[in-house]
Design an enzyme around this catalytic site. Structure first.
Site, PDB file in Angstrom:
ATOM      1  N   HIS A  22       1.023  -1.130  -0.162  1.00 18.15           N
ATOM      2  CA  HIS A  22       0.000  -0.179  -0.167  1.00 18.15           C
ATOM      3  C   HIS A  22       0.791   1.091   0.086  1.00 18.15           C
ATOM      4  CE1 HIS A  22      -2.810   2.983   1.650  1.00 18.15           C
ATOM      5  NE2 HIS A  22      -3.841   2.217   1.384  1.00 18.15           N
ATOM      6  N   ASP A  69       3.238  -4.667   8.295  1.00 13.39           N
ATOM      7  CA  ASP A  69       1.993  -3.741   8.106  1.00 13.39           C
ATOM      8  C   ASP A  69       0.733  -4.634   8.091  1.00 13.39           C
ATOM      9  OD1 ASP A  69      -0.310  -2.334   7.328  1.00 13.39           O
ATOM     10  OD2 ASP A  69       0.565  -2.041   5.149  1.00 13.39           O
ATOM     11  N   GLN A 105      -4.484  -5.146   7.076  1.00 15.02           N
ATOM     12  CA  GLN A 105      -5.499  -6.007   6.266  1.00 15.02           C
ATOM     13  C   GLN A 105      -5.460  -7.419   7.066  1.00 15.02           C
ATOM     14  OE1 GLN A 105      -7.630  -5.353   4.185  1.00 15.02           O
ATOM     15  NE2 GLN A 105      -6.831  -3.154   3.949  1.00 15.02           N
ATOM     16  N   LYS A 160     -10.598  -1.055  11.062  1.00  9.64           N
ATOM     17  CA  LYS A 160     -10.780  -2.121  10.099  1.00  9.64           C
ATOM     18  C   LYS A 160     -11.133  -3.475  10.811  1.00  9.64           C
ATOM     19  CE  LYS A 160      -7.240  -0.592   6.708  1.00  9.64           C
ATOM     20  NZ  LYS A 160      -8.033   0.154   5.671  1.00  9.64           N
ATOM     21  N   CYS A 197      -4.703   2.424  -3.709  1.00 15.95           N
ATOM     22  CA  CYS A 197      -3.458   2.931  -2.976  1.00 15.95           C
ATOM     23  C   CYS A 197      -2.251   2.020  -3.282  1.00 15.95           C
ATOM     24  CB  CYS A 197      -3.647   3.344  -1.569  1.00 15.95           C
ATOM     25  SG  CYS A 197      -4.714   4.729  -1.305  1.00 15.95           S
TER      26      CYS A 197
END
Lengths: 414, 146
Positions: free
Chosen positions: A131, A208, A211, A234, A372
Site C-alpha cells: 500500500h 503492515d 489487512q 478495520k 493506493c
C-alpha cells in the site's frame, strides 16, 4: 451422572448482523450490501455505545488528572493497551503505542527508528504489493538518507517471489517493510519466513498488519517481527484509533517522535528529559474516546472467536470466487493460494469505475480504483480493479446480490 | 439532438426534458452510457499528460479551442459513464463566450439527479472537469480582454 456433550461453536450470521445497525439501512431504495470492509469495517452497537458512554459519563483528559473522571478515563484507556497486547500477543503492554492507524505507525517508525538507523547506501526492502502507506514513508526516508529502496517482485497470481527476496537481502539491508496481507489482492504473505530471512541478514522487520489483523491470528512473538502496525477501524473499531507494536528493546533505543505533553519527564528551557515508552511516543492529548472503544471492538471479535469468524469469511471467499468465475469476461486479480476474504477483479473492456457506479445504484458498496497500490496495478497492466471485501456479517445471499447486480451492470455497459 | 445557437439555459432544459421521460435509474444510466459511447473520440494527439484532468479515478482528457470569441471543448475518458457526463457538459457549454460559460449555473446536473457525481468522494472528477472547463474560459477571457 451427567454426560458432557461438546457443542461446536456455531456462527449465526443473522444474529450477528443485528449487532451492526448500519446494515439495516437502504441505499438507492435497496437494502445495503456492504462489501468495502477492507477500506473500513462497520461498527457493532457495543462500540457505538462505548463512545457514547465515554462522552456522557467520564470524558476527561488522561494520566495527569487527580479527579475521579480522569482516573476512570485513564483506566479505560490503559485497559485498551492491555487488550491490544493480548490481541496481538505482545510480551509487554508498554510495547503498544497508540496511533491513529497503520499509516501513522509506519511513519512513526520511519521518522524515529529510520532517521537514527538508516545511513547512505543502506537498503530498505518492500514488496510490489505494498500500500502507498508502506511505500511513501520509506521513499521519503531513502531520499533524505541517500538510502536505496528495493522491491520484491511477485508472480502473476500475486504471490511474492521468495527466491528473489532472498537475493535482495544483504549486509546492506537494514529494514524489511512488508504487508501481512495485501489490500488489493488479498494475498497472505509468508511473514514468518520473511522475518527469519531478514533477521539472518541482521535487518529489522516491520509488518503492515492493516489487512491481516481483522482476519488472522496475530502473534507478534511467534512471528518475531520487530514492528507491527494496524488500524482499529478495520477491526470493527472506531476510526482514528490504531496501534504500533515495537519490541521493547528497540523502542527503548528509538528517538522520540513528536514533542509535547505526556511524552516528557521533566522540562526546563535548557533541557527536556523524556518519559519512558510507550508514553514518549504519545505526545499531546491522545484519541481517548476512540481508543477506549477500540477495546470493545477487539473484545467483540475475541468473544465471537477469530477461528469461527475466519471459517465464515473463508466460506464466503470460496463461494464468491466460484460464482465470479462464472461471470463472462471477469478476471480475478490476485489468485494466491493463501488469501484473506477479498476479491479484486476486472471486467473485459470495462472501466472499474463504471462497474462501481452501477453497483452503487443497486445498493452495493464496493471499492474501485488503484486501492493506493499504483505500482501493483502497473505490474498487472491495469488502471485499477473492482474490489469486494468480506467481513463477518456478510452472507452468501449478499454475494448472490453482488453477482446479479454485476451481471446487470455488465449488460448495461455492453 | 441539441441545436447550437441556443443559450446554455435552453440546452440545459433540453437535457432536463429528456431525463423527465425516464422513470428508473436504469433508463437514466443507459442514456448516459449511450451518450458516452457516441461521444466523438478525441484525436490521439490530444491525449497527452497536460490534457489529463487530475483527481479522477478514470482518465479524463479535456482540450479547448478559442474561435471568434467562443470556446469549443473536446474531451474523452476511459470510463464510459464519465464520458457520458462529459458529453452533456460539452453539449451545454461548448460554443459559448467565456462569460456565458463562467456564468452558467448548471442546474441541470441536480435536476437530472446526477448531483452525486459532483461529490468529491466519488473522485470521478465531474467537479474537476467543470473547474477545468471554467479555467479555460477564464484564460480565454483574459486573453480577449487584452
Amino acid at each position: 451422572m451427567e454426560t458432557l456433550t461438546t457443542i461446536a461453536p456455531t456462527f449465526d450470521v443473522t444474529e450477528i448482523r443485528k449487532s451492526f445497525p448500519v446494515l439495516e439501512r437502504e441505499v438507492n431504495n435497496q437494502l445495503l450490501v456492504y462489501l468495502d470492509n477492507a477500506a473500513t469495517s462497520q461498527k457493532p452497537q457495543v462500540v457505538i455505545d462505548a463512545l457514547n458512554y465515554y462522552y456522557t459519563n467520564y470524558n476527561a483528559n488522561i494520566h495527569r488528572g487527580i479527579h475521579t473522571l480522569a482516573e476512570e478515563a485513564t483506566a479505560a484507556y490503559e485497559a485498551t493497551r492491555k487488550t491490544v497486547q493480548q490481541f496481538i500477543n505482545a510480551r509487554f503492554s508498554e510495547e503498544i503505542i497508540f496511533t491513529r492507524g497503520a499509516t501513522e505507525g509506519i511513519n512513526l517508525v520511519a521518522y524515529t527508528w529510520g532517521r537514527k538507523n538508516i545511513y547512505p547506501g543502506d537498503e530498505i526492502i518492500i514488496s510490489t504489493m505494498e500500500h502507498h502507506s508502506n511505500i511513501v514513508p520509506w521513499q521519503i526516508l531513502c531520499e533524505e538518507k541517500k538510502a536505496v529502496l528495493k522491491v520484491i517482485p511477485i508472480n502473476d497470481e500475486g504471490e511474492l517471489l521468495m527466491d528473489e527476496y532472498k537475493k535482495l537481502l544483504s549486509e546492506k539491508t537494514k529494514l524489511v517493510a512488508i504487508a501481512h496481507a495485501s489490500n488489493a489482492l488479498g494475498t497472505i504473505n509468508p511473514v514468518k519466513e520473511i522475518i527469519e530471512e531478514a533477521h539472518k541478514a541482521c535487518a529489522v522487520v516491520l509488518v503492515d498488519g492493516a489487512q491481516s489483523t481483522v482476519h488472522l491470528d496475530i502473534d507478534v512473538q511467534k512471528m518475531d517481527c520487530d514492528f507491527f502496525a494496524f488500524s482499529g477501524h478495520k477491526v470493527y473499531g472506531p476510526t482514528g484509533a490504531g496501534a504500533l507494536y515495537g519490541k521493547k528493546k528497540i523502542l527503548e533505543e528509538m528517538p522520540v517522535f513528536m514533542g509535547g505533553g505526556e511524552m516528557i519527564k521533566e522540562v526546563t528551557f535548557e533541557k527536556t528529559t523524556y518519559n519512558g515508552q510507550p508514553y514518549k511516543y504519545e505526545a499531546g492529548t491522545p484519541n481517548i474516546a476512540d481508543t477506549i472503544a477500540l477495546k470493545v471492538a477487539l473484545d467483540f471479535v475475541t468473544e465471537l472467536g477469530k477461528n469461527i469468524i475466519r471459517n465464515h469469511e473463508n466460506d464466503l471467499l470460496k463461494y464468491a470466487t466460484e460464482k465470479m468465475s462464472e461471470v463472462d469476461g471477469l478476471r480475478i486479480i490476485g489468485t494466491a493460494k493463501n488469501k484473506v476474504s477479498l476479491i479484486s477483479f476486472v471486467i473485459k473492456n470495462t472501466h472499474p469505475q463504471d462497474i462501481g457506479v452501477l453497483l452503487d445504484n443497486q445498493g452495493i458498496a464496493v471499492r474501485t480504483g488503484h486501492h493506493c497500490t499504483e505500482p501493483l496495478m502497473k505490474r498487472f497492466g491495469i488502471p485499477g480493479t473492482v474490489r469486494a471485501s468480506f467481513a463477518l456479517y456478510n452472507t452468501k445471499e449478499e454475494v448472490d446480490r453482488l453477482i446479479s447486480a454485476l451481471k446487470k451492470a455488465i449488460k448495461m455497459l455492453a | 439532438m441539441i441545436k447550437m445557437n441556443t443559450s446554455i439555459k435552453e440546452r440545459e432544459e433540453e437535457i432536463t426534458d429528456e431525463f423527465s421521460l425516464f422513470d428508473t435509474w436504469e433508463e437514466k444510466y443507459e442514456y448516459i452510457i449511450d451518450l458516452g459511447k457516441k461521444l466523438e473520440p478525441l484525436d490521439e494527439k490530444y491525449k497527452i499528460p497536460e490534457n489529463i484532468i487530475k483527481g479522477c479515478q478514470s482518465t479524463v482528457w479535456l482540450t479547448s479551442e478559442f474561435r471568434d470569441g467562443r470556446v469549443f471543448y473536446k474531451a474523452d475518458s476511459d470510463a464510459v459513464i464519465v464520458k457520458g457526463l462529459i458529453s452533456m457538459l460539452i453539449k451545454v457549454l461548448s460554443d459559448n463566450t467565456p462569460d456565458e460559460i463562467l456564468n452558467a449555473k448548471l442546474d441541470f446536473i441536480n435536476e437530472i439527479g446526477m448531483m452525486t457525481h459532483l461529490a468529491q468522494t466519488r473522485s470521478n472528477g465531474l467537479l474537476s472537469m467543470i473547474k477545468q472547463i471554467e479555467h479555460y474560459a477564464l484564460a480565454y477571457k483574459s486573453i480577449s480582454a487584452v
